[in-house]
Design an enzyme around this catalytic site. Structure first.
Site, PDB file in Angstrom:
ATOM      1  CG  ASP A  79      11.021  20.779  -4.906  1.00  0.00           C
ATOM      2  OD1 ASP A  79      11.942  20.171  -5.490  1.00  0.00           O
ATOM      3  OD2 ASP A  79       9.943  20.220  -4.593  1.00  0.00           O
ATOM      4  CD  GLU A 144      11.727  14.408  -5.183  1.00  0.00           C
ATOM      5  OE1 GLU A 144      11.770  13.171  -5.137  1.00  0.00           O
ATOM      6  OE2 GLU A 144      11.589  15.101  -4.156  1.00  0.00           O
TER       7      GLU A 144
HETATM    8 ZN   LIG Z   1      14.626  14.759  -2.495  1.00  0.00          ZN
END
Ligand SMILES: [Zn+2]
Length: 443
Positions: A79, A144
């Site tokens: 992501d 994340e």
């Molecule tokens: Zn990162």
């Protein structure tokens, strides 16, 4: 002819896998497309490795080695952070254009470069019929950037399967140039701990009322006073051991007047910490817990006195400090009973991974020296948070390093605009991951 790996990175950068704190706002179709493209680009990885899907779109691959006594985990996340409409990108943020030897786009450095670097290294090794000495796990997160659940769930899955990684490698440090004024050599920094991200909310309740008849020290004034008091009460500075080692290793490359000071970093800690604070916000953050007042709220109308005012504090806790200690520090600095302090999120700093006379750290370090002979290798304290922190629950050795050369400008572009990676630097990173896997020891 351009390398095929570059085209793969371009294709994956063009798929805007933006994650959101509210999972309902994440465009899951985009993530589906991304995973399909990843499978198309790396057929051998998907065919020959055992794959477990984690959470929504995270992947956990197991590549069986000749032994599983020292399993390793290579991490990346798929992501990216959003692109602000007003940000002055010189090239389209999801265009993945190559201009002057650099691939431009959101995610090239953070963190699709690592993702594609790892996949390409494994794909090439599989094509060569290579069998790793140890089990190699690939853990690719999907949330994340929003501190989502995937990394924690990957750790749960590994725990369930009884895997205790010998070491874990995630993004973090880099082969950084221009990191320290006056030092001409690149510094390959490996994060051995990361600061703990903690957020507090200060709030004050009051009577509110009409703005034509204000009282002294209402909620907004108390919040303002609390913030200025916090500004005047910074956390105490110190030089944690990895920072001492970093300064010590850089000393021979520093301007002559600084060499003795840096060379004696462990003895001259307090003086050096003060010097780093004066040198600017980036180096100051290396020496202590930091606090930033970020969100503020008061009354919603110009002619109404706030009945409640709040300030959000984002705090990055240095190894050696604790959440409880930080809350106490804030309470003392604010010294106002009417200011309520609420802990919104609490994360302690990550434990220190070993870096002196340690076989795993030496393996990373010697592989860096082999591929980037001009760089000084050192441990350091990471300022930002990564998914790697979850893995400290199952491994003593959690390291944070991306094998790419990055200029100061490039590092500043992460989470900002004009993010880009050098084509040659990306390909060097692919080779580095390959060499690391090839050099895993038998027992
Ligand atoms: Zn990162």
């Amino acid at each position: 002819m351009p390398d095929a790996a570059v085209a793969k990175l371009q294709a994956l950068v063009r798929i805007p896998t933006v994650s959101h704190r509210d999972p309902a706002r994440t465009d899951t179709a985009v993530f589906d497309t991304f995973l399909e493209e990843l499978a198309r680009q790396f057929p051998l990885v998907h065919e020959r490795l055992e794959l477990t899907r984690i959470h929504t779109h995270a992947l956990l691959f197991r590549w069986r080695g000749r032994a599983a006594t020292k399993p390793v985990v290579l991490m990346a996340h798929l992501d990216v952070v959003p692109v602000e409409e007003t940000a002055p990108w010189q090239r389209p943020a999801f265009g993945a254009e190559i201009v002057d030897g650099e691939i431009w786009g959101r995610g090239t450095l953070d963190d699709k470069g690592c993702l594609v670097g790892i996949c390409e290294a494994v794909e090439r090794l599989l094509a060569d019929g290579f069998e790793p000495a140890q089990d190699v796990w690939l853990s690719f997160g999907c949330d994340e950037e929003v501190s989502g659940a995937a990394a924690g769930l990957a750790v749960e899955e590994l725990t369930r399967r009884g895997v205790r990684p010998w070491f874990v490698l995630d993004e973090g440090g880099a082969v950084a140039s221009g990191a320290f004024p006056g030092i001409g050599v690149p510094v390959a920094v490996i994060g051995v701990t990361e600061k703990g991200v903690t957020s507090l909310e200060l709030s004050v309740e009051g009577r509110g009322g009409h703005a034509s008849t204000p009282q002294k020290l209402g909620p907004t004034a108390r919040i303002a006073r609390a913030i200025t008091r916090l500004e005047r009460a910074p956390f105490h500075p110190s030089l944690p051991p990895p920072t001492q080692t970093l300064l010590h290793r850089l000393a021979p490359h520093a301007p002559a007047p600084l060499r003795p000071l840096m060379g004696n970093a462990s003895r001259l800690g307090p003086a050096l910490a003060r010097a780093l604070i004066l040198a600017g916000p980036e180096s100051a953050a290396m020496t202590r817990t930091t606090l930033a007042a970020t969100t503020l709220s008061g009354s919603p109308a110009l002619n109404v006195i706030a009945s409640r005012a709040t300030a959000g504090l984002n705090i990055r806790i240095m190894v050696g400090d604790t959440v409880a200690g930080v809350v106490e520090h804030v309470r003392k600095a604010v010294r106002d009973d009417q200011v309520q302090i609420t802990v919104v999120e609490a994360n302690e700093p990550s434990p220190l991974s070993p870096y002196e006379d340690d076989e795993a750290f030496d393996l990373l370090s010697s592989t860096i020296t082999a591929d980037f002979p001009d760089a000084v290798v050192s441990p350091y304290v990471m300022m930002a948070a990564t998914d790697a922190r979850f893995f400290t629950a199952i491994s003593e050795r959690v390291y944070r390093f991306a094998p790419f050369r990055m200029s100061k400008e490039q590092r500043e572009a992460i989470h900002s605009y004009d993010e880009r990676i050098g084509v040659a630097d990306f390909l060097d990173g692919v080779d580095w991951y390959r060499h690391l896997i090839e050099r895993l020891p038998d027992d």
